[in-house]
Design an enzyme around this catalytic site. Structure first.
Site, PDB file in Angstrom:
ATOM      1  CB  CYS A  24     -13.684  27.971 -34.580  1.00  0.00           C
ATOM      2  SG  CYS A  24     -14.304  27.097 -36.029  1.00  0.00           S
ATOM      3  CD  GLU A  56      -6.828  30.804 -44.009  1.00  0.00           C
ATOM      4  OE1 GLU A  56      -7.359  31.419 -43.067  1.00  0.00           O
ATOM      5  OE2 GLU A  56      -6.761  29.548 -44.051  1.00  0.00           O
TER       6      GLU A  56
HETATM    7  P1  NDP Z   1       1.087  31.820 -38.192  1.00  0.00           P
HETATM    8  O1  NDP Z   1       1.785  31.177 -37.092  1.00  0.00           O
HETATM    9  O2  NDP Z   1       0.458  31.001 -39.254  1.00  0.00           O
HETATM   10  O3  NDP Z   1       2.061  32.830 -38.923  1.00  0.00           O
HETATM   11  C1  NDP Z   1       2.657  33.873 -38.207  1.00  0.00           C
HETATM   12  C2  NDP Z   1       3.465  34.702 -39.182  1.00  0.00           C
HETATM   13  O4  NDP Z   1       3.874  35.890 -38.517  1.00  0.00           O
HETATM   14  C3  NDP Z   1       4.713  34.009 -39.653  1.00  0.00           C
HETATM   15  O5  NDP Z   1       4.967  34.427 -40.978  1.00  0.00           O
HETATM   16  C4  NDP Z   1       5.777  34.537 -38.710  1.00  0.00           C
HETATM   17  O6  NDP Z   1       7.045  34.613 -39.281  1.00  0.00           O
HETATM   18  C5  NDP Z   1       5.293  35.946 -38.468  1.00  0.00           C
HETATM   19  N1  NDP Z   1       5.653  36.450 -37.151  1.00  0.00           N
HETATM   20  C6  NDP Z   1       5.643  35.801 -35.976  1.00  0.00           C
HETATM   21  N2  NDP Z   1       5.985  36.608 -34.968  1.00  0.00           N
HETATM   22  C7  NDP Z   1       6.245  37.815 -35.522  1.00  0.00           C
HETATM   23  C8  NDP Z   1       6.643  39.058 -35.008  1.00  0.00           C
HETATM   24  N3  NDP Z   1       6.880  39.213 -33.715  1.00  0.00           N
HETATM   25  N4  NDP Z   1       6.803  40.081 -35.868  1.00  0.00           N
HETATM   26  C9  NDP Z   1       6.561  39.916 -37.183  1.00  0.00           C
HETATM   27  N5  NDP Z   1       6.181  38.758 -37.742  1.00  0.00           N
HETATM   28  C10 NDP Z   1       6.016  37.712 -36.911  1.00  0.00           C
HETATM   29  O7  NDP Z   1       0.033  32.801 -37.481  1.00  0.00           O
HETATM   30  P2  NDP Z   1      -1.353  33.414 -37.936  1.00  0.00           P
HETATM   31  O8  NDP Z   1      -1.505  34.645 -37.112  1.00  0.00           O
HETATM   32  O9  NDP Z   1      -1.457  33.519 -39.406  1.00  0.00           O
HETATM   33  O10 NDP Z   1      -2.389  32.337 -37.434  1.00  0.00           O
HETATM   34  C11 NDP Z   1      -2.384  31.928 -36.057  1.00  0.00           C
HETATM   35  C12 NDP Z   1      -2.720  30.485 -35.917  1.00  0.00           C
HETATM   36  O11 NDP Z   1      -4.105  30.309 -36.133  1.00  0.00           O
HETATM   37  C13 NDP Z   1      -2.046  29.578 -36.948  1.00  0.00           C
HETATM   38  O12 NDP Z   1      -0.798  29.169 -36.515  1.00  0.00           O
HETATM   39  C14 NDP Z   1      -3.015  28.442 -37.051  1.00  0.00           C
HETATM   40  O13 NDP Z   1      -2.702  27.513 -36.078  1.00  0.00           O
HETATM   41  C15 NDP Z   1      -4.364  29.089 -36.768  1.00  0.00           C
HETATM   42  N6  NDP Z   1      -5.083  29.321 -38.032  1.00  0.00           N
HETATM   43  C16 NDP Z   1      -5.429  28.250 -38.793  1.00  0.00           C
HETATM   44  C17 NDP Z   1      -6.108  28.431 -39.972  1.00  0.00           C
HETATM   45  C18 NDP Z   1      -6.466  27.247 -40.796  1.00  0.00           C
HETATM   46  O14 NDP Z   1      -6.447  26.131 -40.264  1.00  0.00           O
HETATM   47  N7  NDP Z   1      -6.758  27.398 -42.086  1.00  0.00           N
HETATM   48  C19 NDP Z   1      -6.477  29.755 -40.459  1.00  0.00           C
HETATM   49  C20 NDP Z   1      -6.042  30.814 -39.599  1.00  0.00           C
HETATM   50  C21 NDP Z   1      -5.372  30.584 -38.427  1.00  0.00           C
HETATM   51  P3  NDP Z   1       8.101  33.417 -39.163  1.00  0.00           P
HETATM   52  O15 NDP Z   1       7.759  32.470 -40.255  1.00  0.00           O
HETATM   53  O16 NDP Z   1       9.397  34.121 -39.368  1.00  0.00           O
HETATM   54  O17 NDP Z   1       7.953  32.837 -37.788  1.00  0.00           O
END
Ligand code: NDP
Length: 449
Positions: free
Chosen positions: A43, A183
């Site tokens: 964070c 973001e």
């Molecule tokens: P997210 O879980 O938000 O999103 C992951 C994305 O990647 C989804 O679109 C997913 O698709 C896709 N995906 C997942 N696995 C694969 C793969 N193997 N190959 C290709 N695409 C894939 O993850 P982020 O990395 O954006 O963020 C991680 C976590 O960090 C978040 O879940 C959140 O909890 C936290 N975070 C919170 C923030 C906030 O509170 N503002 C800001 C940034 C991070 P599909 O939809 O098909 O699963």
């Protein structure tokens, strides 16, 4: 107090670990913490804090354009110096890291700036080979960005590196459609990069309400962000001139100067010696814990992203605090995971609490949905064709508000206050009974028709 060297040994100095260490120490426990990188964790060091500062920096691009309509003489094209912003942000991260360390020091927590592993149910081994015993070991090692396994993945970066770039890339491709993708898409787009979001599926931000995420998609497209949907990355190629080419299933190859992976975050549970001791870890790498954050080994606990319950900083903090109060403060308590507000700091931001319309219908059968689709007055005067959308979902029988979803300027700031009312179980009528605060965007929350 135990005969061990410490009552509590925390591995990992992020949000959850630092809170647990500080509170346990305040309760009189003898506490040690090991952190192999920088105190503050994701964070503070490479997540929420530097990201939010970049979001602020990025928003000036729009504010400077809009300023003209408000009478300010602003040049048509304002120069932006990425390195100035980047270095100020990184300096602020250093400042915060110092504050976190001060907090630990002032609470008498013994800090070890090295990697630690678990050598026994009550024993920790540091990278320098020294061992320390502890009544309780808390694993708070967080998570790390997932990187795809496809050929050429080593040419991409993750959010960790995005804060340290030497320049704003001309073209950036972002793999993923979640929080980080949207973001950073907003940030780099405002800084003048050409951004393409490449998503394996058909939806962005799958867990948010359909209406608000569709609104973000439409606004993002209008701002110039490109999207490729149903476009799994097959391989990444690096040409001699440094250009990266993403080969996507079912799509033309995509050229970019930087490819950023934002495809989720994996718990940091490997290599800690946990499995050998009988600590159960699930298929995603998350440490399995009960409501007390206790693992399958009674003296080993875990909080935060390494447990993959809800990957949000305030949740990790609550878990760390509840753990310390329960184990060392004589005040047993559990974290309440119901109605957790969340936000996406996109341009404009999204904020939500409670059930989406789809989930509410699934759970309640029939629900009442109220929407307010409006152009904020600032956007009207600025001639900015960008509308906000607020949506309230109510239990049809009781009128209780069970979901609130917003996209528009300052949505997260507004929603935090409204989330108190949703968490408290208030009804639409109780929202309506509150006199509007005029003129604000937030007044829409008490004026739904
Ligand atoms: P997210 O879980 O938000 O999103 C992951 C994305 O990647 C989804 O679109 C997913 O698709 C896709 N995906 C997942 N696995 C694969 C793969 N193997 N190959 C290709 N695409 C894939 O993850 P982020 O990395 O954006 O963020 C991680 C976590 O960090 C978040 O879940 C959140 O909890 C936290 N975070 C919170 C923030 C906030 O509170 N503002 C800001 C940034 C991070 P599909 O939809 O098909 O699963």
């Amino acid at each position: 107090m135990s005969d061990h060297d410490f009552d509590l040994f925390v591995i990992g100095g992020g949000s959850g670990g630092v809170r647990a260490a500080r509170i346990a120490a305040a309760h009189g426990a003898r506490v040690a913490m090991a952190e192999e990188f920088r105190v503050g964790g994701t964070c503070v060091i490479r997540g929420c804090v530097p990201k939010k500062l970049l979001v602020y920096g990025a928003h000036f691009a729009e504010d400077l354009k809009d300023a003209k309509r408000f009478g300010w003489q602003v040049p048509d094209s304002c120069a932006f110096d990425w390195k100035v912003l980047r270095d100020h942000v990184l300096a602020d991260v250093d400042r915060l890291e110092g504050l976190y360390q001060n907090t630990l020091d002032s609470h008498g927590v013994t800090s070890f700036h090295q990697r630690a592993t678990v050598a026994g149910a009550n024993e920790v081994e540091l990278a320098d080979g020294t061992r320390h015993s502890a009544g309780i070991i808390l694993i708070a090692t967080g998570a790390r960005p997932a990187v795809p396994t496809c050929p050429g993945a080593e040419f991409g970066i993750t959010s960790n590196e995005a804060f340290h770039l030497d320049s704003v890339p001309k073209r950036i491709a972002i793999a993923g459609g979640g929080y980080i993708a949207n973001e950073f898409a907003g940030i780099f787009n405002e800084f003048g990069a050409h951004v393409t979001i490449v998503n394996r599926g058909a939806d962005i931000l799958r867990h948010y309400d359909d209406s608000v995420r569709d609104r973000l998609l439409q606004i993002s497209i209008k701002k110039g962000i490109d999207f490729r949907f149903n476009a799994p990355l097959e391989r990444l190629e690096k040409r001699d001139d440094g250009t990266l080419v993403g080969h996507l299933t079912g799509h033309e190859p995509l050229e970019a100067d930087v490819v950023l992976f934002a495809i989720g975050r994996r718990p940091n549970s490997e290599g800690l010696g946990l499995e050998a001791l009988g600590v159960e870890i699930d298929a995603e790498g998350a440490i399995k814990v009960d409501a007390d954050s206790r693992s399958t080994v009674p003296s080993i606990f875990a909080v935060g992203d390494v447990t993959n319950r809800v990957q949000l900083t305030p949740v990790a903090i609550r878990e760390g605090h509840a753990f310390a109060d329960t184990q060392f403060g004589g005040n047993p308590r559990h974290v309440d995971y119901d109605c957790i507000p969340s936000a996406v700091f996109s341009h404009p931001p999204i904020a939500a609490v409670g059930l989406t319309e789809a989930l509410a219908k699934e759970r309640y059968g029939t629900v009442k949905v109220y929407t307010s689709d409006f152009k904020p007055m600032k956007n009207v005067l600025a001639n900015r064709d960008e509308r906000s959308l607020y949506k309230m979902i109510c239990d049809d029988t009781t009128g209780k508000v069970i979901g609130l979803h917003m996209i528009g300027p300052d949505a997260p700031e507004i929603l935090q206050a409204a989330a108190v009312a949703v968490k408290a179980g208030l009804t639409k009528q109780q929202f309506d009974d509150t006199i509007a605060l005029h003129p604000t965007m937030a007044e829409e929350l008490v004026l739904f028709k």
